[in-house]
Design an enzyme around this catalytic site. Structure first.
Site, mmCIF file in Angstrom:
data_model
loop_
_atom_site.group_PDB
_atom_site.id
_atom_site.type_symbol
_atom_site.label_atom_id
_atom_site.label_comp_id
_atom_site.label_asym_id
_atom_site.label_seq_id
_atom_site.Cartn_x
_atom_site.Cartn_y
_atom_site.Cartn_z
ATOM 1 N N ASP A 72 0.952 -1.090 -0.173
ATOM 2 C CA ASP A 72 0.371 -0.474 0.580
ATOM 3 C C ASP A 72 1.160 0.789 0.105
ATOM 4 O O ASP A 72 1.799 1.303 1.120
ATOM 5 C CB ASP A 72 -1.118 -0.250 0.994
ATOM 6 C CG ASP A 72 -2.844 1.214 1.029
ATOM 7 O OD1 ASP A 72 -2.825 1.037 0.135
ATOM 8 O OD2 ASP A 72 -2.674 1.591 1.890
ATOM 9 N N HIS A 183 9.532 4.846 -3.863
ATOM 10 C CA HIS A 183 9.401 4.714 -2.241
ATOM 11 C C HIS A 183 9.160 3.268 -2.958
ATOM 12 O O HIS A 183 9.356 1.766 -1.922
ATOM 13 C CB HIS A 183 8.685 5.143 -1.656
ATOM 14 C CG HIS A 183 7.336 5.231 -3.144
ATOM 15 N ND1 HIS A 183 7.457 5.336 -4.607
ATOM 16 C CD2 HIS A 183 5.745 4.982 -2.565
ATOM 17 C CE1 HIS A 183 5.775 5.551 -5.275
ATOM 18 N NE2 HIS A 183 5.078 5.912 -4.237
#
Length: 204
Positions: A72, A183
């Site tokens: 997520d 990321h």
């Protein structure tokens, strides 16, 4: 050589592509929702991206009986109180497109100076077993939100996320470069040794 199957617990083809580009052991087969027609939709109602990634990985691992990998991600903009955060994928509504979310973010930052447009992209990635074991790793990168949409590569908020070290947005960076610095890439590289342990030894 014994082949090992691991489920990628997402229906986002862009994420699947990024994961496969970084984790590619010769005896590893990644399965996806395309291989299972009855994959349940997991409600992402946890208050953190870590919680959502863990929930998705555990639910899909139990459903398929395979080790499952889920992530997520969130974009955290300091001037907006860290919004959109955990709601990044549905910031402009449950059925929002990437462009819908980008337009909403730009409107909310109208009039903000460059130094007020600081943002952090974070990704939490979890590998889980069908018996409830899991490991979560987190990757992040700092940047700024641009005033206009720039670039055509990537997806999500990539056309707005400016990386000073590259002097480009994620959507202007070549995919092979993004797959080293993003990321998600950082989270994947952190989770990769745990995947390797499963592939080589059969356990998490």
């Amino acid at each position: 050589m014994k082949m090992v199957e691991i489920m990628i617990a997402t229906k986002n083809l862009d994420k699947i592509r990024e994961i496969r580009n970084i984790i590619n052991f010769p005896n590893l087969i990644f399965k996806t929702f395309l291989d299972y027609k009855d994959i349940p939709d997991v409600v992402e109602d946890e208050p953190t991206i870590e919680g959502n990634s863990q929930k998705k990985a555990l639910v899909i691992a139990k459903h398929t009986g395979l080790y499952s990998l889920a992530d997520d991600s969130g974009l955290f903009v300091s001037a907006l109180g860290d919004r959109p955060g955990v709601y990044s994928a549905r910031y402009a509504g449950d059925n929002a497109t990437y462009m819908d979310n980008n337009i909403k973010l730009l409107k909310e930052l109208e009039g903000k100076r460059y130094e007020e447009r600081k943002a952090v992209f974070r990704c939490a990635m979890t590998i889980a077993s069908s018996d409830g074991k899991f490991i979560t790793e987190v990757g992040e990168i700092n940047g700024y939100i641009t005033e206009t949409i720039r670039g055509s590569n990537g997806f999500g908020y990539d056309p707005l996320f400016y990386v000073p070290e590259q002097n480009k947005t994620f959507a202007e960076i070549l995919p092979e470069t993004k797959n080293k610095i993003s990321h998600r890439a950082k989270a994947i590289f952190k989770i990769k040794p745990h995947i390797e342990r499963i592939v080589n030894n059969g356990f998490l």
